[in-house]
Design a protein around this motif. Structure first.
Motif, mmCIF file in Angstrom:
data_model
loop_
_atom_site.group_PDB
_atom_site.id
_atom_site.type_symbol
_atom_site.label_atom_id
_atom_site.label_comp_id
_atom_site.label_asym_id
_atom_site.label_seq_id
_atom_site.Cartn_x
_atom_site.Cartn_y
_atom_site.Cartn_z
ATOM 1 N N ASN A 207 144.408 92.606 67.989
ATOM 2 C CA ASN A 207 145.520 92.271 66.987
ATOM 3 C C ASN A 207 145.849 90.549 67.424
ATOM 4 O OD1 ASN A 207 145.623 94.642 65.896
ATOM 5 N ND2 ASN A 207 147.141 95.365 67.083
ATOM 6 N N GLY A 208 144.823 89.880 67.946
ATOM 7 C CA GLY A 208 145.216 88.490 68.022
ATOM 8 C C GLY A 208 145.807 88.168 69.370
ATOM 9 N N ALA A 209 146.143 89.322 70.348
ATOM 10 C CA ALA A 209 146.899 88.855 71.537
ATOM 11 C C ALA A 209 145.975 89.377 72.570
ATOM 12 C CB ALA A 209 148.191 89.604 71.782
ATOM 13 N N ILE A 210 146.041 88.696 73.817
ATOM 14 C CA ILE A 210 145.127 89.120 74.981
ATOM 15 C C ILE A 210 145.750 90.703 75.472
ATOM 16 C CG2 ILE A 210 144.692 88.642 77.248
ATOM 17 C CD1 ILE A 210 145.213 85.600 76.413
ATOM 18 N N GLU A 211 144.552 91.343 75.590
ATOM 19 C CA GLU A 211 144.986 92.795 76.311
ATOM 20 C C GLU A 211 144.667 92.655 77.832
ATOM 21 O OE1 GLU A 211 145.854 96.253 75.554
ATOM 22 O OE2 GLU A 211 146.851 95.151 74.014
ATOM 23 N N GLN A 212 143.608 91.783 78.223
ATOM 24 C CA GLN A 212 143.345 91.725 79.753
ATOM 25 C C GLN A 212 142.324 90.564 79.662
ATOM 26 O OE1 GLN A 212 142.435 95.025 81.821
ATOM 27 N NE2 GLN A 212 142.234 94.104 83.771
ATOM 28 N N ILE A 213 142.271 89.803 80.765
ATOM 29 C CA ILE A 213 141.161 88.949 81.055
ATOM 30 C C ILE A 213 140.516 89.333 82.712
ATOM 31 C CG2 ILE A 213 140.562 86.583 81.595
ATOM 32 C CD1 ILE A 213 142.517 85.685 79.543
ATOM 33 N N GLY A 214 139.337 89.411 82.714
ATOM 34 C CA GLY A 214 139.112 89.699 84.308
ATOM 35 C C GLY A 214 137.376 89.664 84.288
ATOM 36 N N THR A 215 136.940 89.703 85.324
ATOM 37 C CA THR A 215 135.301 89.953 85.702
ATOM 38 C C THR A 215 134.944 91.442 84.900
ATOM 39 O OG1 THR A 215 135.745 90.899 87.757
ATOM 40 C CG2 THR A 215 135.505 88.570 87.616
ATOM 41 N N GLU B 180 136.354 93.828 87.192
ATOM 42 C CA GLU B 180 137.960 94.098 87.278
ATOM 43 C C GLU B 180 138.180 94.931 86.112
ATOM 44 O OE1 GLU B 180 139.130 89.920 89.565
ATOM 45 O OE2 GLU B 180 138.954 89.825 87.197
ATOM 46 N N LEU B 181 137.580 94.619 84.826
ATOM 47 C CA LEU B 181 137.835 95.220 83.758
ATOM 48 C C LEU B 181 137.791 96.999 83.791
ATOM 49 C CD1 LEU B 181 136.660 93.069 80.882
ATOM 50 C CD2 LEU B 181 138.957 93.157 81.793
ATOM 51 N N VAL B 182 136.567 97.004 84.580
ATOM 52 C CA VAL B 182 136.154 98.620 84.531
ATOM 53 C C VAL B 182 137.010 99.160 85.634
ATOM 54 C CG1 VAL B 182 134.328 100.113 85.524
ATOM 55 C CG2 VAL B 182 133.775 98.319 83.982
ATOM 56 N N ASN B 183 137.289 98.756 86.671
ATOM 57 C CA ASN B 183 137.945 99.066 87.777
ATOM 58 C C ASN B 183 139.478 99.253 87.676
ATOM 59 O OD1 ASN B 183 135.705 100.243 89.417
ATOM 60 N ND2 ASN B 183 135.352 98.251 90.141
ATOM 61 N N GLN B 184 139.942 98.107 87.131
ATOM 62 C CA GLN B 184 141.617 98.084 87.071
ATOM 63 C C GLN B 184 142.124 97.879 85.474
ATOM 64 O OE1 GLN B 184 142.073 94.832 89.643
ATOM 65 N NE2 GLN B 184 141.517 96.008 91.649
ATOM 66 N N PRO B 185 141.395 98.471 84.396
ATOM 67 C CA PRO B 185 141.879 98.255 83.237
ATOM 68 C C PRO B 185 143.510 98.256 83.076
ATOM 69 C CG PRO B 185 141.187 100.469 83.362
ATOM 70 C CD PRO B 185 140.932 99.846 84.606
ATOM 71 N N ALA B 186 143.865 97.037 82.170
ATOM 72 C CA ALA B 186 145.276 97.054 82.207
ATOM 73 C C ALA B 186 145.959 97.879 81.119
ATOM 74 C CB ALA B 186 145.539 95.322 81.593
ATOM 75 N N SER B 187 145.249 98.585 80.391
ATOM 76 C CA SER B 187 145.880 99.487 79.398
ATOM 77 C C SER B 187 144.743 100.396 78.826
ATOM 78 C CB SER B 187 146.192 98.594 78.034
ATOM 79 O OG SER B 187 145.267 98.150 77.359
ATOM 80 N N GLU B 188 145.379 101.513 78.268
ATOM 81 C CA GLU B 188 144.423 102.396 77.718
ATOM 82 C C GLU B 188 143.576 101.853 76.598
ATOM 83 O OE1 GLU B 188 142.668 105.957 77.432
ATOM 84 O OE2 GLU B 188 144.186 105.360 78.901
ATOM 85 N N PHE B 189 144.072 100.804 76.013
ATOM 86 C CA PHE B 189 143.151 100.159 74.880
ATOM 87 C C PHE B 189 141.876 99.649 75.750
ATOM 88 C CE2 PHE B 189 141.510 96.288 72.837
ATOM 89 C CZ PHE B 189 141.270 96.867 71.649
ATOM 90 N N VAL B 190 142.115 99.014 76.664
ATOM 91 C CA VAL B 190 140.887 98.335 77.579
ATOM 92 C C VAL B 190 140.075 99.467 78.091
ATOM 93 C CG1 VAL B 190 140.370 96.770 79.350
ATOM 94 C CG2 VAL B 190 142.361 96.322 78.195
ATOM 95 N N ARG B 191 140.534 100.371 78.582
ATOM 96 C CA ARG B 191 139.882 101.633 79.097
ATOM 97 C C ARG B 191 138.816 101.967 78.001
ATOM 98 N NH1 ARG B 191 141.552 104.366 83.540
ATOM 99 N NH2 ARG B 191 143.466 103.620 83.367
#
Length: 323
Positions: free
Chosen positions: A211-219, A222-233
């Motif tokens: 929705n136009g906003a950043i959910e997470q930035i990472g390698t 990092e995204l796989v092992n440390q998702p910042a939200s359920e959406f990212v997961r």
């Protein structure tokens, strides 16, 4: 190299991009990914000022984009589209040479540059220079599009879903070609895709938008092992899970200090329980058994070639790259 500072884009009351702030480093392969309508392409097009931002600042080489002459700035930013849009009445040579001709390069310099670029993307220069677009396959056209973006040797390349219209085999081949090319030329690449597989394969870092906003930035890791939200997961999906020694090891019943194994422990490699699968594969080539310990240095299991092969077979993995 490129910095977004609280960048917002609105169309009337609709917010397409909402307060984006991030940096893209020189030589980085940075991927923007997310579902349709999340603002990926709008974000990309604001970098070369195809779309004006509503508020905030975008910096290029530490200067606001608005400080640059727009035409000169675009010579420093190559652009590869999903629909390559080669000029049908022009040869491959002339399609690639558009920006160098506008910059006033002489004919020999242009010809040398076109030929070297074609060779760089796996097309024999003299064979393809005088062909026309309708004589090329889809994958070859995409390669010409990459050559055109690189023609004047810009420091930054923008790529907007360049492979999404190709068949799976051509797409996978071009992804690998792009990785090989980037290893040689080390450009700053900002790449848009809706395909998480593609993002995970190509990126140094990934920016997931919603929705136009950043959910997470990472390698990717990092995204796989440390998702910042359920959406990212959920967007990453379970198939990108990074398998570790914990998944592969043969467990032992009694946890004890690995040092109790004395001389035996010196014969084998010892790894932490969170060691990634691809690292274990490399270690196993020189070790018939790898001891696995937890964070307290207690022995919890071991990995052998047999246990690795069994795990790979059961999970349909080939053991290479990201698992």
């Amino acid at each position: 190299m490129i910095k977004f500072s609280n960048v917002t884009k609105k169309y009337g009351d609709k917010v397409a991009v909402d307060g984006l702030s991030f940096n893209v480093e020189e030589g980085e392969f940075f991927v923007l990914v997310g579902p349709s309508g999340c603002g990926k392409t709008t974000t990309l097009k604001m970098i070369n000022r195809l779309i004006p931002l509503t508020s905030g600042y975008i910096y290029f080489k530490d200067k606001p984009l608005s400080d640059y002459n727009i035409n000169k700035m675009r010579f420093d930013i190559g652009y590869v589209l999903q629909q390559i849009a080669l000029f049908p009445h022009m040869t491959v040579r002339d399609n690639i040479a558009q920006v160098p001709m506008m910059l006033g390069w002489d004919k020999k310099r242009i010809n040398d540059r076109v030929e070297s670029l074609l060779e760089m993307v796996g097309l024999e220069g003299k064979q393809y220079m005088n062909r026309y677009p309708d004589e090329l396959s889809g994958g070859q056209k995409q390669r010409i599009g990459v050559c055109r973006a690189l023609a004047a040797d810009p420091p930054v390349i923008l790529m907007d879903e360049p492979f999404s219209a190709l068949d799976p085999i051509s797409r996978e081949s071009l992804q690998q070609d792009l990785l090989d090319l980037q290893a040689k030329i080390k450009k700053t690449i900002i790449f848009v895709t809706h395909d998480m597989d593609e993002a995970m394969k190509l990126a140094d870092r990934i920016c997931i938008l919603k929705n136009g906003a950043i959910e997470q930035i990472g390698t990717p890791d990092e995204l796989v092992n440390q998702p910042a939200s359920e959406f990212v997961r959920q967007f990453i999906g379970t198939k990108h899970s990074i398998h570790t020694a914990k998944d592969i090891m043969v467990p032992v019943e009694l946890k004890e200090d690995i040092n109790n194994y004395g001389s035996k422990s010196n014969e084998y490699m010892v790894v932490n329980i969170n060691e990634p699968l691809d690292h274990l594969l490399k270690h196993l080539t020189n070790n018939e058994k790898i001891f696995v310990v937890n964070d307290e240095e207690q022995l919890v299991g071991y990995v052998t070639t047999s246990s690795m092969i069994e795990f790979l077979a059961q999970n349909g993995l080939n053991g290479g790259g990201k698992s």
